[in-house]
Scaffold this motif. Structure first.
Motif, PDB file in Angstrom:
ATOM      1  N   ARG A  18       0.812  -1.224   0.000  1.00  0.00           N
ATOM      2  CA  ARG A  18       0.000   0.000   0.000  1.00  0.00           C
ATOM      3  C   ARG A  18       0.845   1.274   0.000  1.00  0.00           C
ATOM      4  O   ARG A  18       0.289   2.371   0.119  1.00  0.00           O
ATOM      5  N   VAL A  19       2.168   1.160  -0.151  1.00  0.00           N
ATOM      6  CA  VAL A  19       3.047   2.331  -0.012  1.00  0.00           C
ATOM      7  C   VAL A  19       3.763   2.609  -1.327  1.00  0.00           C
ATOM      8  O   VAL A  19       4.470   1.746  -1.853  1.00  0.00           O
ATOM      9  N   PRO A  20       3.610   3.824  -1.896  1.00  0.00           N
ATOM     10  CA  PRO A  20       4.377   4.164  -3.102  1.00  0.00           C
ATOM     11  C   PRO A  20       5.853   4.327  -2.772  1.00  0.00           C
ATOM     12  O   PRO A  20       6.238   4.558  -1.625  1.00  0.00           O
ATOM     13  N   LEU A  21       6.684   4.220  -3.805  1.00  0.00           N
ATOM     14  CA  LEU A  21       8.134   4.242  -3.611  1.00  0.00           C
ATOM     15  C   LEU A  21       8.607   5.509  -2.906  1.00  0.00           C
ATOM     16  O   LEU A  21       9.471   5.459  -2.018  1.00  0.00           O
ATOM     17  N   ASP A  22       8.049   6.661  -3.272  1.00  0.00           N
ATOM     18  CA  ASP A  22       8.500   7.925  -2.675  1.00  0.00           C
ATOM     19  C   ASP A  22       8.249   7.978  -1.174  1.00  0.00           C
ATOM     20  O   ASP A  22       8.981   8.651  -0.442  1.00  0.00           O
ATOM     21  N   ASP A  23       7.212   7.292  -0.703  1.00  0.00           N
ATOM     22  CA  ASP A  23       6.919   7.268   0.729  1.00  0.00           C
ATOM     23  C   ASP A  23       7.631   6.118   1.439  1.00  0.00           C
ATOM     24  O   ASP A  23       7.886   6.183   2.643  1.00  0.00           O
ATOM     25  N   LEU A  24       7.963   5.080   0.685  1.00  0.00           N
ATOM     26  CA  LEU A  24       8.598   3.911   1.290  1.00  0.00           C
ATOM     27  C   LEU A  24      10.063   4.179   1.620  1.00  0.00           C
ATOM     28  O   LEU A  24      10.568   3.782   2.668  1.00  0.00           O
ATOM     29  N   TYR A  25      10.790   4.864   0.733  1.00  0.00           N
ATOM     30  CA  TYR A  25      12.242   5.042   0.843  1.00  0.00           C
ATOM     31  C   TYR A  25      12.532   6.368   1.540  1.00  0.00           C
ATOM     32  O   TYR A  25      12.342   7.440   0.973  1.00  0.00           O
ATOM     33  N   LEU A  26      13.000   6.309   2.792  1.00  0.00           N
ATOM     34  CA  LEU A  26      13.194   7.506   3.611  1.00  0.00           C
ATOM     35  C   LEU A  26      14.673   7.689   3.924  1.00  0.00           C
ATOM     36  O   LEU A  26      15.282   6.861   4.597  1.00  0.00           O
ATOM     37  N   GLU A  27      15.261   8.784   3.429  1.00  0.00           N
ATOM     38  CA  GLU A  27      16.677   9.068   3.657  1.00  0.00           C
ATOM     39  C   GLU A  27      16.868  10.028   4.826  1.00  0.00           C
ATOM     40  O   GLU A  27      16.064  10.938   5.036  1.00  0.00           O
ATOM     41  N   GLY A  28      17.948   9.843   5.554  1.00  0.00           N
ATOM     42  CA  GLY A  28      18.285  10.749   6.649  1.00  0.00           C
ATOM     43  C   GLY A  28      19.637  10.412   7.223  1.00  0.00           C
ATOM     44  O   GLY A  28      20.347   9.531   6.721  1.00  0.00           O
ATOM     45  N   TYR A  29      20.005  11.099   8.292  1.00  0.00           N
ATOM     46  CA  TYR A  29      21.368  10.995   8.795  1.00  0.00           C
ATOM     47  C   TYR A  29      21.394  10.661  10.282  1.00  0.00           C
ATOM     48  O   TYR A  29      20.903  11.426  11.107  1.00  0.00           O
ATOM     49  N   GLY A  30      21.916   9.502  10.626  1.00  0.00           N
ATOM     50  CA  GLY A  30      22.256   9.168  11.999  1.00  0.00           C
ATOM     51  C   GLY A  30      21.083   9.034  12.960  1.00  0.00           C
ATOM     52  O   GLY A  30      19.938   8.766  12.575  1.00  0.00           O
ATOM     53  N   LEU A  31      21.402   9.211  14.242  1.00  0.00           N
ATOM     54  CA  LEU A  31      20.421   9.058  15.311  1.00  0.00           C
ATOM     55  C   LEU A  31      19.206   9.956  15.108  1.00  0.00           C
ATOM     56  O   LEU A  31      18.070   9.532  15.318  1.00  0.00           O
TER      57      LEU A  31
END
Length: 362
Positions: free
Chosen positions: A237-250
């Protein structure tokens, strides 16, 4: 690179050349080295320079000269006398980065085990996606002075600017660890881990996953294969743009947890794939902190874990896949030294799929 008794740059260069010869051919104590005329042709140095270098190595206890017989190896692995000088670029000093530090330590140990001197070149002011020589204090000078034979990068940056400078200097470069846009290196198959994890979650009946991952070139490898995978998972139920979440560290992990808890329960992810154990630590710890004594939401997941510095998570259902820094370092050093010995500039990329953590029963 000057070392030993400072007998002059050419003599020290000849000593390094002889030591490289011993290491590259895996000579043992008692093995005979070639005559000086042959060594002179092999190393491109004068016989007088080589004679001084051999006499110095005899004094150092590395070689043994036998009158009218020749020169033999006495100590094939001398401490403090490196055959090559290799730089390691990309150490992060600003905040804890356990995988980065584990890779640096593993590479240093493996290089020393192979008769190389290791010099660290950390980022000057923290991670940059497009670094240049000036972002690594001392690197430009070392390359300009001919003080390095090769370089290993442990940062997953876009290397185009740095590569152009290294190619002009004729320096071999290998990447190690997280995927980078380079044609030489030993990389963690993070995408393979993502797809294997998502497949196992799909088999268990989950339909609303999220992937938490650090920023960098990895998205260039990830997004096309994830899009193809989702094309065969119509129940997701999740599109790719919402599924893949980028970020940094803690902080990325904490922010993701806060955002998830802000959603209505029916819209929250029912499972997680965490491609960084520091992000995972922030995510699960924030879920516990925000929910207090009544923890009603704790999604199961798969997590990449540093075998050499493991972190535990406050979650009952996490499958850990382990990354072995020592194995990556061993393969990277072997790859770089092979390229240095053969002069090969051909692409050489190796992907290592992380393995599931073994339980006590196994």
């Amino acid at each position: 690179m000057i070392f030993g008794q400072n007998l002059g740059r050419q003599t020290e260069k000849a000593k390094q050349g002889i030591l490289r010869y011993i290491w590259d051919r895996k000579l043992k104590a008692g093995d005979k080295i070639p005559a000086q005329a042959e060594l002179s042709r092999h190393l491109g140095l004068g016989c007088a320079t080589l004679d001084r270098a051999v006499k110095s190595l005899v004094q150092d206890g590395v070689l043994e000269s036998r009158r009218r017989v020749g020169v033999f190896v006495r100590n094939a692995s001398p401490e403090g006398l490196p055959g090559r000088s290799i730089g390691v670029a990309g150490l992060l000093l600003d905040t804890p980065h356990m995988f980065n530090w584990s890779m640096a330590y593993a590479l240093q140990s493996e290089l020393q085990r192979n008769g190389c001197q290791c010099t660290m070149f950390p980022f000057r002011d923290g991670y940059r996606k497009h670094p240049e020589f000036s972002d690594f204090p001392g690197l430009e000078y070392a390359v300009g002075q001919g003080g390095l034979h090769g370089l290993i990068s442990i940062a997953d940056f876009f290397p185009d600017k740095l590569l152009s400078g290294l190619e002009n200097a004729g320096l071999q470069l290998c990447f190690s660890g997280s995927p980078a846009l380079a044609d030489c290196g030993v990389f963690i198959d993070t995408v393979g881990f993502m797809l294997e994890s998502l497949e196992k979650l799909r088999e268990r009946g989950f339909r609303s996953p999220r992937v938490l991952v650090g920023p960098g070139p990895l998205r260039h490898f990830s997004l096309p294969r994830l899009a193809q995978f989702l094309g065969h998972w119509p129940e997701c139920r999740v599109p790719l743009d919402d599924l893949y979440l980028e970020g940094y560290g803690l902080e990325h992990g904490r922010t993701a947890a806060r955002n998830v808890l802000a959603l209505p329960p029916a819209e929250r992810p029912d499972c997680m794939v965490l491609c960084d154990d520091i992000i995972a630590q922030g995510f699960f710890s924030e879920l516990v902190r925000r929910q207090g004594s009544r923890i009603g939401y704790m999604p199961p997941g798969f997590c990449l874990r540093n075998r050499n510095a493991p972190i535990d998570f406050p979650c009952r259902d996490v499958v850990n896949y382990e990354v072995d820094c020592r194995r990556i370092a061993e393969l990277t050093v072997r790859m770089l030294l092979t390229r240095l010995r053969t002069g090969s500039g051909e692409p050489a990329v190796q992907w290592l799929l992380p393995a599931p953590e073994k339980t006590a029963a196994e």
